[in-house]
Design an enzyme around this catalytic site. Structure first.
Site, PDB file in Angstrom:
ATOM      1  N   ARG A   9       0.844  -1.166  -0.092  1.00 37.63           N
ATOM      2  CA  ARG A   9      -0.061   0.032   0.129  1.00 37.63           C
ATOM      3  C   ARG A   9       0.736   1.203  -0.039  1.00 37.63           C
ATOM      4  O   ARG A   9       0.380   2.100  -0.004  1.00 37.63           O
ATOM      5  CB  ARG A   9      -0.911  -0.032   1.039  1.00 37.63           C
ATOM      6  CG  ARG A   9      -2.081  -1.073   0.885  1.00 37.63           C
ATOM      7  CD  ARG A   9      -2.996  -1.382   2.191  1.00 37.63           C
ATOM      8  NE  ARG A   9      -3.118  -0.220   3.190  1.00 37.63           N
ATOM      9  CZ  ARG A   9      -3.659  -0.532   4.366  1.00 37.63           C
ATOM     10  NH1 ARG A   9      -4.027  -1.743   4.662  1.00 37.63           N
ATOM     11  NH2 ARG A   9      -3.622   0.335   5.079  1.00 37.63           N
ATOM     12  N   CYS A  10       2.224   1.196   0.120  1.00 32.53           N
ATOM     13  CA  CYS A  10       3.133   2.202   0.012  1.00 32.53           C
ATOM     14  C   CYS A  10       3.665   2.411  -1.233  1.00 32.53           C
ATOM     15  O   CYS A  10       4.096   1.571  -1.853  1.00 32.53           O
ATOM     16  CB  CYS A  10       4.005   1.914   1.266  1.00 32.53           C
ATOM     17  SG  CYS A  10       5.490   2.991   1.263  1.00 32.53           S
ATOM     18  N   ARG A  11       3.490   3.717  -1.850  1.00 34.99           N
ATOM     19  CA  ARG A  11       4.115   4.129  -3.321  1.00 34.99           C
ATOM     20  C   ARG A  11       5.438   3.817  -3.396  1.00 34.99           C
ATOM     21  O   ARG A  11       5.941   3.132  -4.034  1.00 34.99           O
ATOM     22  CB  ARG A  11       3.715   5.464  -3.578  1.00 34.99           C
ATOM     23  CG  ARG A  11       4.062   5.892  -4.914  1.00 34.99           C
ATOM     24  CD  ARG A  11       3.763   7.336  -5.167  1.00 34.99           C
ATOM     25  NE  ARG A  11       4.141   8.457  -4.004  1.00 34.99           N
ATOM     26  CZ  ARG A  11       5.258   8.898  -3.965  1.00 34.99           C
ATOM     27  NH1 ARG A  11       6.232   8.681  -5.427  1.00 34.99           N
ATOM     28  NH2 ARG A  11       5.466   9.865  -3.369  1.00 34.99           N
TER      29      ARG A  11
END
Length: 113
Positions: A9-11
């Protein structure tokens, strides 16, 4: 074998994963929020990074602000906080044998290949 501690979920974490994929590297993806790391494993990662535990903490997270900010914590207490709340661990972490980097930006991975 290269390992990446990854949060999908982290870019920035996705960018690190994409960097490894684009380079054709074989790697193991460790989704540390789904399968939390042990204290021993985290201590090993920190040693490979060559940084104090505090530098691996995401201090902008509400968990940190509400429970730890402004407190004088030992390295062991910081590590315990990250083990108890894996969301506090900065990401992505890429390890290659005995070297590791926090891959922000993803190009930092080149330092350990």
């Amino acid at each position: 074998m290269i390992k990446i501690y990854h949060n999908p979920r982290c870019r920035k974490s996705r960018e690190g994963l994409a960097f490894l994929e684009a380079g054709g590297h074989d790697f193991e993806e460790i989704r540390y929020l789904d399968n939390p790391v042990s204290k021993e494993e985290l201590v090993s990662v920190i040693k490979k990074l060559g940084i104090p535990p505090q530098q691996l903490v995401r201090t902008s997270e509400s968990i940190w602000k509400e429970n730890y900010k402004g407190k004088s914590l030992t390295d062991d207490e910081v590590i315990n906080a990250m083990v108890q709340h894996p969301k506090l661990i900065e990401r992505p972490i890429v390890i290659n044998n005995d070297k590791a980097v926090v891959a922000r930006p993803a190009e930092k991975i080149k330092e350990i290949l």
